[in-house]
Design an enzyme around this catalytic site. Structure first.
Site, PDB file in Angstrom:
ATOM      1  CD  GLN A  54      -0.026  -1.185   3.182  1.00 21.22           C
ATOM      2  OE1 GLN A  54      -0.054  -2.214   2.525  1.00 21.22           O
ATOM      3  NE2 GLN A  54       0.274  -1.174   4.468  1.00 21.22           N
ATOM      4  N   GLY A  57       1.572   3.649  -3.225  1.00 22.33           N
ATOM      5  CA  GLY A  57       0.692   4.718  -3.681  1.00 22.33           C
ATOM      6  C   GLY A  57       0.054   5.527  -2.570  1.00 22.33           C
ATOM      7  CG  HIS A  58      -2.418   5.576   1.265  1.00 23.23           C
ATOM      8  ND1 HIS A  58      -2.251   5.891   2.592  1.00 23.23           N
ATOM      9  CD2 HIS A  58      -3.669   5.971   0.948  1.00 23.23           C
ATOM     10  CE1 HIS A  58      -3.366   6.427   3.059  1.00 23.23           C
ATOM     11  NE2 HIS A  58      -4.234   6.489   2.078  1.00 23.23           N
ATOM     12  CG  PHE A  59      -0.424   9.663   0.351  1.00 15.41           C
ATOM     13  CD1 PHE A  59      -1.351   9.759  -0.677  1.00 15.41           C
ATOM     14  CD2 PHE A  59      -0.873   9.586   1.649  1.00 15.41           C
ATOM     15  CE1 PHE A  59      -2.708   9.819  -0.383  1.00 15.41           C
ATOM     16  CE2 PHE A  59      -2.217   9.640   1.944  1.00 15.41           C
ATOM     17  CZ  PHE A  59      -3.142   9.749   0.932  1.00 15.41           C
ATOM     18  CG  LEU A  64       0.421   9.125   5.837  1.00 14.85           C
ATOM     19  CD1 LEU A  64      -0.651  10.194   5.655  1.00 14.85           C
ATOM     20  CD2 LEU A  64       1.088   9.251   7.192  1.00 14.85           C
TER      21      LEU A  64
END
Length: 152
Positions: A54, A57-59, A64
């Site tokens: 994750q 892309g987050h972020f 996070l």
């Protein structure tokens, strides 16, 4: 009286957790069980690492932990409460609702989530509710009530 472990000897190994929960990579979100009272409560940890998918892309540049994955980790710990209850039918328990969930601080790589869940109710051996909270270093990160239902 609850069963518990020390930091060096988990109450449940990752292999035992995988035998109880159907989740697999990348959604296996319980690393170790510290305390477990079947049908009552469980305490477990999830180690947050930069290698998790994750964070691509987050972020980018400011990783996070997505709130939905924190809630999912809490739900999986809740699942550990019911998986060893002898009177419950076998099957897949899934989310049926989420009440009062609040996020209070970001979770970042390097953090260790300590998740505590307590069974609040179980109806007709099919529907249940747990109170859940996640902390990092003793600071509340997320809390709320999670409902689940048995899928035939």
């Amino acid at each position: 009286m609850s069963a518990s472990s020390t930091a060096h000897s988990p109450l449940m190994s990752s292999e035992q957790i995988m035998n109880l929960l159907p989740h697999r990579y990348p959604f296996a979100l319980v690393d170790r069980v510290l305390e477990h009272e079947p049908g009552k409560r469980a305490v477990a940890i999830k180690n947050i690492t930069l290698n998790e998918p994750q964070f691509q892309g987050h972020f980018p540049g400011r990783p996070l932990m997505p709130g939905v994955l924190i809630v999912e980790a809490m739900a999986q710990v809740g699942g550990l409460i019911v998986t060893q209850m002898p009177d419950l039918p076998k099957g897949l328990f899934v989310f049926a609702g989420i009440d009062g969930v609040r996020f209070r601080r970001p979770v970042v790589p390097g953090d260790q989530l300590r998740i505590t869940c307590e069974l609040l109710s179980l109806k007709r051996q099919r529907f249940g509710k747990v109170r859940a909270q996640a902390t990092v270093d003793g600071e509340l990160v997320c809390s709320g009530e999670l409902m689940f239902s048995l899928v035939d």
